[in-house]
Design a protein around this motif. Sequence first.
Motif, PDB file in Angstrom:
ATOM      1  N   VAL A   1      35.382  37.582  33.998  1.00 26.83           N
ATOM      2  CA  VAL A   1      35.121  38.855  34.665  1.00 26.83           C
ATOM      3  C   VAL A   1      35.028  39.955  33.606  1.00 26.83           C
ATOM      4  O   VAL A   1      35.911  40.053  32.744  1.00 26.83           O
ATOM      5  CB  VAL A   1      36.250  39.188  35.673  1.00 26.83           C
ATOM      6  N   PRO A   2      33.973  40.765  33.635  1.00 23.89           N
ATOM      7  CA  PRO A   2      33.853  41.848  32.650  1.00 23.89           C
ATOM      8  C   PRO A   2      35.086  42.747  32.650  1.00 23.89           C
ATOM      9  O   PRO A   2      35.610  43.099  33.710  1.00 23.89           O
ATOM     10  CB  PRO A   2      32.605  42.615  33.118  1.00 23.89           C
ATOM     11  N   GLU A   3      35.528  43.112  31.470  1.00 24.34           N
ATOM     12  CA  GLU A   3      36.754  43.899  31.313  1.00 24.34           C
ATOM     13  C   GLU A   3      36.705  45.204  32.101  1.00 24.34           C
ATOM     14  O   GLU A   3      37.700  45.637  32.688  1.00 24.34           O
ATOM     15  CB  GLU A   3      36.982  44.198  29.824  1.00 24.34           C
ATOM     16  N   LYS A   4      35.531  45.824  32.161  1.00 21.86           N
ATOM     17  CA  LYS A   4      35.419  47.155  32.768  1.00 21.86           C
ATOM     18  C   LYS A   4      35.616  47.152  34.283  1.00 21.86           C
ATOM     19  O   LYS A   4      35.843  48.211  34.871  1.00 21.86           O
ATOM     20  CB  LYS A   4      34.065  47.777  32.430  1.00 21.86           C
ATOM     21  N   ILE A   5      35.516  45.975  34.922  1.00 18.65           N
ATOM     22  CA  ILE A   5      35.684  45.953  36.384  1.00 18.65           C
ATOM     23  C   ILE A   5      36.907  45.163  36.828  1.00 18.65           C
ATOM     24  O   ILE A   5      37.129  44.997  38.030  1.00 18.65           O
ATOM     25  CB  ILE A   5      34.421  45.388  37.085  1.00 18.65           C
ATOM     26  N   LYS A   6      37.715  44.680  35.896  1.00 20.72           N
ATOM     27  CA  LYS A   6      38.864  43.844  36.268  1.00 20.72           C
ATOM     28  C   LYS A   6      39.823  44.556  37.224  1.00 20.72           C
ATOM     29  O   LYS A   6      40.360  43.950  38.144  1.00 20.72           O
ATOM     30  CB  LYS A   6      39.612  43.381  35.017  1.00 20.72           C
ATOM     31  N   ASP A   7      40.036  45.843  36.996  1.00 25.44           N
ATOM     32  CA  ASP A   7      40.988  46.576  37.831  1.00 25.44           C
ATOM     33  C   ASP A   7      40.455  46.848  39.234  1.00 25.44           C
ATOM     34  O   ASP A   7      41.230  47.165  40.143  1.00 25.44           O
ATOM     35  CB  ASP A   7      41.358  47.912  37.164  1.00 25.44           C
ATOM     36  N   ASP A   8      39.142  46.737  39.411  1.00 25.41           N
ATOM     37  CA  ASP A   8      38.515  47.066  40.701  1.00 25.41           C
ATOM     38  C   ASP A   8      37.869  45.856  41.365  1.00 25.41           C
ATOM     39  O   ASP A   8      37.140  46.015  42.349  1.00 25.41           O
ATOM     40  CB  ASP A   8      37.445  48.152  40.499  1.00 25.41           C
TER      41      ASP A   8
ATOM     42  N   PRO B   1      35.409  46.665  47.565  1.00 23.81           N
ATOM     43  CA  PRO B   1      34.049  46.341  48.011  1.00 23.81           C
ATOM     44  C   PRO B   1      32.991  46.954  47.103  1.00 23.81           C
ATOM     45  O   PRO B   1      33.195  48.028  46.533  1.00 23.81           O
ATOM     46  CB  PRO B   1      33.983  46.940  49.431  1.00 23.81           C
ATOM     47  N   PHE B   2      31.878  46.224  46.974  1.00 32.14           N
ATOM     48  CA  PHE B   2      30.697  46.644  46.219  1.00 32.14           C
ATOM     49  C   PHE B   2      30.935  46.667  44.708  1.00 32.14           C
ATOM     50  O   PHE B   2      30.201  47.319  43.975  1.00 32.14           O
ATOM     51  CB  PHE B   2      30.189  48.014  46.697  1.00 32.14           C
ATOM     52  N   VAL B   3      31.960  45.933  44.246  1.00 32.04           N
ATOM     53  CA  VAL B   3      32.185  45.762  42.813  1.00 32.04           C
ATOM     54  C   VAL B   3      31.890  44.308  42.483  1.00 32.04           C
ATOM     55  O   VAL B   3      32.512  43.401  43.045  1.00 32.04           O
ATOM     56  CB  VAL B   3      33.637  46.113  42.412  1.00 32.04           C
ATOM     57  N   SER B   4      30.926  44.068  41.592  1.00 31.81           N
ATOM     58  CA  SER B   4      30.541  42.694  41.281  1.00 31.81           C
ATOM     59  C   SER B   4      30.171  42.570  39.811  1.00 31.81           C
ATOM     60  O   SER B   4      29.509  43.442  39.255  1.00 31.81           O
ATOM     61  CB  SER B   4      29.341  42.251  42.136  1.00 31.81           C
ATOM     62  N   GLY B   5      30.599  41.479  39.209  1.00 32.81           N
ATOM     63  CA  GLY B   5      30.213  41.206  37.831  1.00 32.81           C
ATOM     64  C   GLY B   5      29.336  39.984  37.728  1.00 32.81           C
ATOM     65  O   GLY B   5      28.971  39.559  36.638  1.00 32.81           O
ATOM     66  N   ARG B   6      28.982  39.383  38.890  1.00 38.93           N
ATOM     67  CA  ARG B   6      28.249  38.117  38.860  1.00 38.93           C
ATOM     68  C   ARG B   6      27.003  38.140  39.730  1.00 38.93           C
ATOM     69  O   ARG B   6      26.512  37.121  40.176  1.00 38.93           O
ATOM     70  CB  ARG B   6      29.178  36.975  39.285  1.00 38.93           C
ATOM     71  N   GLY B   7      26.501  39.328  40.018  1.00 37.92           N
ATOM     72  CA  GLY B   7      25.207  39.429  40.685  1.00 37.92           C
ATOM     73  C   GLY B   7      25.220  39.330  42.192  1.00 37.92           C
ATOM     74  O   GLY B   7      24.176  39.296  42.817  1.00 37.92           O
ATOM     75  N   GLY B   8      26.405  39.282  42.825  1.00 36.82           N
ATOM     76  CA  GLY B   8      26.456  39.203  44.284  1.00 36.82           C
ATOM     77  C   GLY B   8      26.452  40.583  44.914  1.00 36.82           C
ATOM     78  O   GLY B   8      26.160  41.598  44.266  1.00 36.82           O
ATOM     79  N   ASP B   9      26.804  40.636  46.205  1.00 34.04           N
ATOM     80  CA  ASP B   9      26.812  41.927  46.890  1.00 34.04           C
ATOM     81  C   ASP B   9      28.118  42.687  46.683  1.00 34.04           C
ATOM     82  O   ASP B   9      28.263  43.832  47.108  1.00 34.04           O
ATOM     83  CB  ASP B   9      26.538  41.750  48.383  1.00 34.04           C
ATOM     84  N   GLY B  10      29.094  42.047  46.036  1.00 37.53           N
ATOM     85  CA  GLY B  10      30.323  42.748  45.722  1.00 37.53           C
ATOM     86  C   GLY B  10      31.288  42.877  46.888  1.00 37.53           C
ATOM     87  O   GLY B  10      32.211  43.694  46.837  1.00 37.53           O
TER      88      GLY B  10
END
Length: 225
Positions: A168-175, A179-188
């Motif tokens: 998981v990208p470091e910049k989004i680990k906390d979030d 909803p709507f947070v994704s590091g792998r191309g999905g809908d989050g």
Amino acid sequence: RLEDALKIALSEKETLNAKHLADLGRISATVADELRAPLNNISMASVGCDPEIKKEIARQINRAQRVIGDLLTYSGEFRVEKRALVLKDEVDYVASQYAKAHNAKITVDIAPEIIVPGDTHRVHQVFYSLIDNAQAALRDREDGAILVHAARGANEVRVKVYDNGPGVPEKIKDDIFRPFVSGRGGDGIGLAIVKRIMEAHGGRVELIKKNNWSCCFELFFPIEG
């Protein structure tokens, strides 16, 4: 007084969360109603198209419908009907759905005597979401591996879902569970739904660090007796 203030703050937070979900539910239902008709029209209009174009249109329509469905699921009321589940059987069932469609090897390391109180459909949703995410991360790897391991403690069952993807990208680990947070191309929305399902079971989900694996999600199922 501090304890009373904390209780009031927690109650207000829960009220705001419930209101937020109710508002999101109404918006999601409206969006779903507004989009279904044009999506159906696009599908019908594509009947005479070139087969490849028709296939791509169908793929994009299905993608849009999945996003709509995820929105409705996340914002809706979560009810779970618990029964005693043989955890290995439930995870084996989900893993078997990927036998032919994906390349990453899935290993289920769960003792057959581990039982969790859970809602069958919701538990399946959790593992579908986590394995889908792992498969998406591993789509370009020939040595892709996913491991699902469980251990029973005194008051809970801990389940770890590992994969050897990019992590998981470091910049989004906390979030990552918002909803709507994704590091792998999905809908989050998938991990946000996982979080709601686990909370509905009285448990939780966490992203943890584990040696030799680039990504690990840990699930906590509370048990009694």
